[in-house]
Scaffold this active site. Structure first.
Site, PDB file in Angstrom:
ATOM      1  N   GLN A  33       0.809  -1.219   0.000  1.00  0.00           N
ATOM      2  CA  GLN A  33       0.000   0.000   0.000  1.00  0.00           C
ATOM      3  C   GLN A  33       0.847   1.276   0.000  1.00  0.00           C
ATOM      4  OE1 GLN A  33      -2.730  -1.709   3.276  1.00  0.00           O
ATOM      5  NE2 GLN A  33      -4.086  -0.399   2.089  1.00  0.00           N
ATOM      6  N   HIS A 134       0.861  -9.217   4.619  1.00  0.00           N
ATOM      7  CA  HIS A 134      -0.291  -8.319   4.458  1.00  0.00           C
ATOM      8  C   HIS A 134      -0.642  -8.329   2.966  1.00  0.00           C
ATOM      9  CE1 HIS A 134      -2.435  -4.645   6.359  1.00  0.00           C
ATOM     10  NE2 HIS A 134      -2.977  -4.821   5.156  1.00  0.00           N
ATOM     11  N   ASN A 178      -2.016 -10.652   8.460  1.00  0.00           N
ATOM     12  CA  ASN A 178      -3.019  -9.613   8.625  1.00  0.00           C
ATOM     13  C   ASN A 178      -4.328 -10.049   7.970  1.00  0.00           C
ATOM     14  OD1 ASN A 178      -3.886  -6.735   9.201  1.00  0.00           O
ATOM     15  ND2 ASN A 178      -4.363  -6.935   7.018  1.00  0.00           N
ATOM     16  N   GLU A 179      -5.394 -10.129   8.759  1.00  0.00           N
ATOM     17  CA  GLU A 179      -6.750 -10.344   8.250  1.00  0.00           C
ATOM     18  C   GLU A 179      -6.859 -11.522   7.287  1.00  0.00           C
ATOM     19  OE1 GLU A 179      -8.085  -6.626   6.607  1.00  0.00           O
ATOM     20  OE2 GLU A 179      -8.008  -5.587   8.516  1.00  0.00           O
ATOM     21  N   TYR A 309     -13.598  -1.681  11.936  1.00  0.00           N
ATOM     22  CA  TYR A 309     -14.063  -0.478  11.232  1.00  0.00           C
ATOM     23  C   TYR A 309     -15.569  -0.263  11.354  1.00  0.00           C
ATOM     24  CZ  TYR A 309      -9.428  -0.355   9.182  1.00  0.00           C
ATOM     25  OH  TYR A 309      -8.068  -0.286   9.033  1.00  0.00           O
ATOM     26  N   GLU A 373      -5.639  -1.994  13.924  1.00  0.00           N
ATOM     27  CA  GLU A 373      -6.118  -1.056  12.897  1.00  0.00           C
ATOM     28  C   GLU A 373      -7.474  -0.518  13.312  1.00  0.00           C
ATOM     29  OE1 GLU A 373      -6.504  -2.370   8.824  1.00  0.00           O
ATOM     30  OE2 GLU A 373      -4.544  -3.353   8.891  1.00  0.00           O
ATOM     31  N   TRP A 420      -5.214   3.348  11.655  1.00  0.00           N
ATOM     32  CA  TRP A 420      -5.073   3.065  10.231  1.00  0.00           C
ATOM     33  C   TRP A 420      -5.582   4.271   9.483  1.00  0.00           C
ATOM     34  CZ3 TRP A 420      -2.551  -0.540   7.510  1.00  0.00           C
ATOM     35  CH2 TRP A 420      -2.688  -0.444   6.109  1.00  0.00           C
ATOM     36  N   GLU A 427      -5.559   1.862  -1.518  1.00  0.00           N
ATOM     37  CA  GLU A 427      -6.625   1.164  -0.800  1.00  0.00           C
ATOM     38  C   GLU A 427      -7.176   0.011  -1.666  1.00  0.00           C
ATOM     39  OE1 GLU A 427      -7.598   0.796   2.171  1.00  0.00           O
ATOM     40  OE2 GLU A 427      -9.481  -0.243   1.764  1.00  0.00           O
ATOM     41  N   TRP A 428      -6.284  -0.909  -2.029  1.00  0.00           N
ATOM     42  CA  TRP A 428      -6.645  -2.159  -2.704  1.00  0.00           C
ATOM     43  C   TRP A 428      -7.546  -1.915  -3.919  1.00  0.00           C
ATOM     44  CZ3 TRP A 428      -2.865  -4.885  -1.094  1.00  0.00           C
ATOM     45  CH2 TRP A 428      -2.412  -4.766   0.208  1.00  0.00           C
TER      46      TRP A 428
HETATM   47  O1  IFM Z   1      -6.420  -0.702   3.925  1.00  0.00           O
HETATM   48  C1  IFM Z   1      -6.933  -1.791   4.607  1.00  0.00           C
HETATM   49  C2  IFM Z   1      -5.822  -2.594   5.253  1.00  0.00           C
HETATM   50  O2  IFM Z   1      -4.876  -3.009   4.317  1.00  0.00           O
HETATM   51  C3  IFM Z   1      -6.386  -3.807   5.930  1.00  0.00           C
HETATM   52  N1  IFM Z   1      -7.471  -3.464   6.820  1.00  0.00           N
HETATM   53  C4  IFM Z   1      -8.500  -2.603   6.317  1.00  0.00           C
HETATM   54  C5  IFM Z   1      -7.891  -1.363   5.697  1.00  0.00           C
HETATM   55  C6  IFM Z   1      -9.000  -0.446   5.159  1.00  0.00           C
HETATM   56  O3  IFM Z   1      -9.747  -1.097   4.192  1.00  0.00           O
END
Ligand code: IFM
Length: 467
Positions: A33, A134, A178-179, A309, A373, A420, A427-428
């Site tokens: 990112q 990640h 991560n996630e 979030y 985050e 975050w 942003e992906w």
């Molecule tokens: O930008 C992402 C991050 O890479 C992983 N968690 C959520 C963020 C917001 O979408």
């Protein structure tokens, strides 16, 4: 989508709060990112290089080729972190910089970059918190099946040891993944993330192999001397739309199984829940989960990272197609956001964070938690005076910090908070269209400007609390 301000002047000002001594204040980023330098110093291609070049996959064809150019500007960025008073910085290592082919030869120049970054952080008194994965999987591994292939988990453990061998004398905290929900279900379920596969069976295989990768790496890191090992999950805080309706309650339980307990239970209890195993078996042959795997996944954890979030509300709706990123969720509908939302159209509901943290504390006691985050996308950029007035982000973070404090008051062992993100970034699938940073990045000049939220966060850190 226009976001709405979350508080009104009619409400009384919230009371000041103080966090426990030693509470960690940090900010987070991830390699693809922010780094850029996608073809430099021997880095191999990752699934995100491939995906972002595939027409129609990422907003406006954006890629991480240059991103925030952090690879070259890391010293300037660390100076910004020091100016904010950050106690810790969470960054990820790009696997394709370390092993361009995913396995085999090590690219020393890739390790050199993280070595320089680590030393720069330590010189400024900032603790490096390393995430090993990640989402930027080496493309060669994807060509061999990616996370749907068990061998990727074994390769990950080898890669983890390589990074630890170089940085282990200076990095205290090691986060494996991560996630994994995103890697498994967005990558192989809905395909809105790389590698863009839509296959529910592969999504479950990926979820298991990610769990296994964590377990194998955690074991290897521990035996190499790592003492602070973690994984970061992004649990879905899911609730039935009508708690009095048993069908809605069942729907929420199914989503909770597919999104949360499939990770939490083997990691922390050493066993997949029986309802989740039955669900997987309805979709695919579950023999990819082998005897002994759950014991490997159940490696001791020193801290559990939580990313949060937005909440989810679901109801039973016969005939609903379900969501591809929750495989097997046909007949379940997610309620569209209600009330204020961020620029991602994500509902803002801080109380859900308190509910999530107290639930984890209740169901999986004994592991310290860390918010790795939390934050919000809003589009504000520099005004005429050059300042970035992002009041809505301040309100979002303020409200979520109060939710953390409420969880602490209920006995949750919460050790810290990472915003975050440190800076606006890729942003992906949304490319550079969504800005999560507390620092604004001008992608043409690469100029960084502290937003008002960054200045406000500096004060939060200084006083270890909120006014
Ligand atoms: O930008 C992402 C991050 O890479 C992983 N968690 C959520 C963020 C917001 O979408």
């Amino acid at each position: 989508m226009t976001a709405t301000v979350t508080t009104t002047s009619a409400q009384p000002a919230p009371a000041g709060i103080t966090f426990p001594d030693g509470f960690v204040w940090g900010a987070a980023t991830a390699s693809y990112q922010i780094e850029g330098a996608a073809r430099e110093d021997g880095r191999g291609p990752s699934i995100w290089d491939t995906f972002s070049r595939t027409p129609g996959k990422v907003h406006a064809g954006h890629t991480g080729d240059v991103a925030c150019d952090h690879y070259h500007r890391y010293a300037e960025d660390v100076a910004l972190m020091a100016d904010l008073g950050l106690g810790a910085y969470r960054f990820s290592v790009a696997w394709p910089r370390i092993q361009p082919d995913g396995t085999g030869p090590v690219n020393v120049r890739g390790l050199d970059f993280y070595d320089r970054l680590t030393d720069e952080l330590l010189a400024k008194g900032i603790n490096p918190v390393v995430t090993l994965y990640h989402w930027d999987l080496p493309q060669t591994l994807e060509d061999r099946g990616g996370w749907a292939n068990r061998e990727t988990a074994e390769a990950f453990a080898e890669y983890a040891q390589i990074v630890h061998r170089r940085l282990g004398d200076r990095v205290a905290t090691w986060t494996t993944l991560n996630e994994p929900w995103c890697s498994a279900y967005l990558g192989y379920g809905s395909g809105i993330h790389a590698p863009g596969v839509q296959d529910p069976a592969k999504a479950f295989q990926a979820a298991h192999h990610l769990n296994l990768a964590h377990g194998l790496a955690a074991r290897a890191l521990r035996s190499a001397g790592a003492q602070n090992i973690s994984i970061t999950l992004n649990p879905c805080q899911v609730a039935p739309l009508d708690p009095a309706n048993p069908a809605d309650v069942d729907a929420a339980r199914l989503i909770d199984g597919v999104a949360n307990r499939i990770f939490f239970d083997p990691l922390l209890l050493g066993k997949y829940p029986s309802d989740v195993l039955e669900h997987i078996a309805r979709i695919t042959d579950p023999s990819f989960i082998r005897d002994g795997d759950e014991a490997i996944i159940n490696a001791p954890l020193d801290v559990l990272g939580i990313n949060f979030y937005t909440p989810s509300y679901v109801r039973a709706l016969p005939g609903a197609p379900g969501a591809l990123d929750y495989p097997g969720s046909q007949g379940i509908a997610f309620r569209p956001p209600v009330g204020p939302v961020t620029d991602m159209n994500w509902q803002i509901e801080p109380a859900s964070l308190t509910r999530l943290l107290t639930r984890i504390h209740r169901d999986y006691p004994g592991t310290p938690l860390m918010i790795t985050e939390n934050g919000a996308a809003y589009p504000e950029g520099p005004g005429e005076n050059g300042e970035v007035q992002d009041l809505r982000r301040i309100e979002y973070i303020d409200a979520h910090l109060r939710a953390c404090h409420d969880a602490l008051a209920e006995g949750v062992d919460l050790r810290g908070y990472f915003a975050w993100s440190l800076m606006d970034n890729f942003e992906w699938a949304e490319g550079y269209a969504k800005r999560f940073g507390i620092v604004h990045v001008d992608y043409t000049t690469q100029q960084r400007v502290l937003k008002d939220s960054a200045k406000w966060y500096r004060e939060v850190i200084r006083r270890n609390g909120l006014e």
